[in-house]
Write an enzyme that holds these catalytic residues in place. Sequence first.
Site, mmCIF file in Angstrom:
data_model
loop_
_atom_site.group_PDB
_atom_site.id
_atom_site.type_symbol
_atom_site.label_atom_id
_atom_site.label_comp_id
_atom_site.label_asym_id
_atom_site.label_seq_id
_atom_site.Cartn_x
_atom_site.Cartn_y
_atom_site.Cartn_z
ATOM 1 N N ARG A 20 0.827 -1.222 0.000
ATOM 2 C CA ARG A 20 0.000 0.000 0.000
ATOM 3 C C ARG A 20 0.859 1.269 0.000
ATOM 4 N NH1 ARG A 20 -4.026 -1.624 4.538
ATOM 5 N NH2 ARG A 20 -5.225 -3.278 3.563
ATOM 6 N N ARG A 76 -3.330 6.381 0.880
ATOM 7 C CA ARG A 76 -3.950 7.519 1.562
ATOM 8 C C ARG A 76 -3.014 8.307 2.467
ATOM 9 N NH1 ARG A 76 -8.999 4.467 4.117
ATOM 10 N NH2 ARG A 76 -7.361 2.902 4.379
ATOM 11 N N ARG A 118 -7.326 11.340 -5.780
ATOM 12 C CA ARG A 118 -8.533 10.541 -5.545
ATOM 13 C C ARG A 118 -9.755 11.445 -5.407
ATOM 14 N NH1 ARG A 118 -9.590 5.302 -1.679
ATOM 15 N NH2 ARG A 118 -11.860 5.480 -1.567
ATOM 16 N N ASP A 135 -6.765 -3.296 -7.031
ATOM 17 C CA ASP A 135 -7.394 -3.932 -5.876
ATOM 18 C C ASP A 135 -7.505 -5.425 -6.128
ATOM 19 O OD1 ASP A 135 -8.936 -3.173 -3.259
ATOM 20 O OD2 ASP A 135 -10.184 -4.685 -4.257
ATOM 21 N N TYR A 162 -15.072 -12.518 -0.144
ATOM 22 C CA TYR A 162 -15.789 -11.293 -0.491
ATOM 23 C C TYR A 162 -16.937 -11.580 -1.468
ATOM 24 C CZ TYR A 162 -12.106 -8.485 1.681
ATOM 25 O OH TYR A 162 -11.234 -7.915 2.572
#
Length: 350
Positions: free
Chosen positions: A28, A32, A41, A78, A158
């Site tokens: 990552r 962020r 973003r 992702d 998921y």
Amino acid sequence: MTGPVPTKPLLRVLAGEKFAVPPIWLMRQAGRYLPEYRALRAEKGGFLALATDPEAASEVTLQPIRRFGFDGAILFSDILMIPWAIGQDLTFGPGEGPRLNPPLLDGLLAGIPGLSQGGYPFHRLDPVYETVRRTVARLPADVTMLGFAGSPWTVATYMVAGQGSKDHEATRSLAYRDPATFAGLLEAIADLTIDYLVGQIDAGVEAVQLFDSWAGSLSPAQFDDWVIGFTARIVDALHQRRPGVPVIGFPKGAGGKLPRYARETGIDAIGLDETVDPVWADAVLPPGMPVQGNLDPLALLAGGEALDGAIMRVLDAFPERPHVFNLGHGIGQHTPIAHVEALLARVRGA
């Protein structure tokens, strides 16, 4: 692995060479905690819009390379792109994890055209491959381009439940209730993953990582069947179809099952999460197998003496083994940039 002798530091370590100063990248690392990422973003309006815009996704992939000079650039994407590509709606709500709709709790295969019809529209993944091509064209010559995918078990959790969970009750219950259907789902995901990773490699990816983020929730027998078995299927196919491209396996939470995973999947290198004692891992993993990891992301968040001590414990654990320095999981969004700079200075100056 077979193929030409690599020249990039990260690829050389993945091929089995020991460096006094290990190459480094962070899971990552494009995300962020970077103000430039947050700005882009916000401009694009959300994660999926960003990840499917090749120019924007390439820019995000390159942001940490420009800022920190990491040895690897990992594709900005992702692990749930395959479910999205075959017909499940993928959303990322504020403050929550990803959601897939419809969940496969009922009408398992019939609900997703790409599974029930035995194929899926590759064109939905074209932006990912274009992101790779654009990024590779802009990377510094010594930086390795990394691709990735989710492993079948983790992706299935998921797809079945429609979201993440702590104990994966819905997915494990399905497997107990209807093992044939569940095995068919994992087989379909595995085959799609092979094609997806081959597409990434053909676009320019030089190494790939399989993320099995929920491997730690399984019993030993389930781990053998659903993690080791399907990882081996993917790795074998990749080695046959694209020889020379290393595969890093990352079975988060596997703990004592790591040695068997390393021996039986055919992976070229293994990622260690932060719960693994690196000294133990060095002692029990196959001799010469490259390892990746495993600094606690919270030590990076804390910084200072805690970070320095944690870095040295990881570095000291692998005196002879090929090692790629990384975190034990993804970097936290509140991690100060100064702490990442301190990490790089300590690793490269150690």
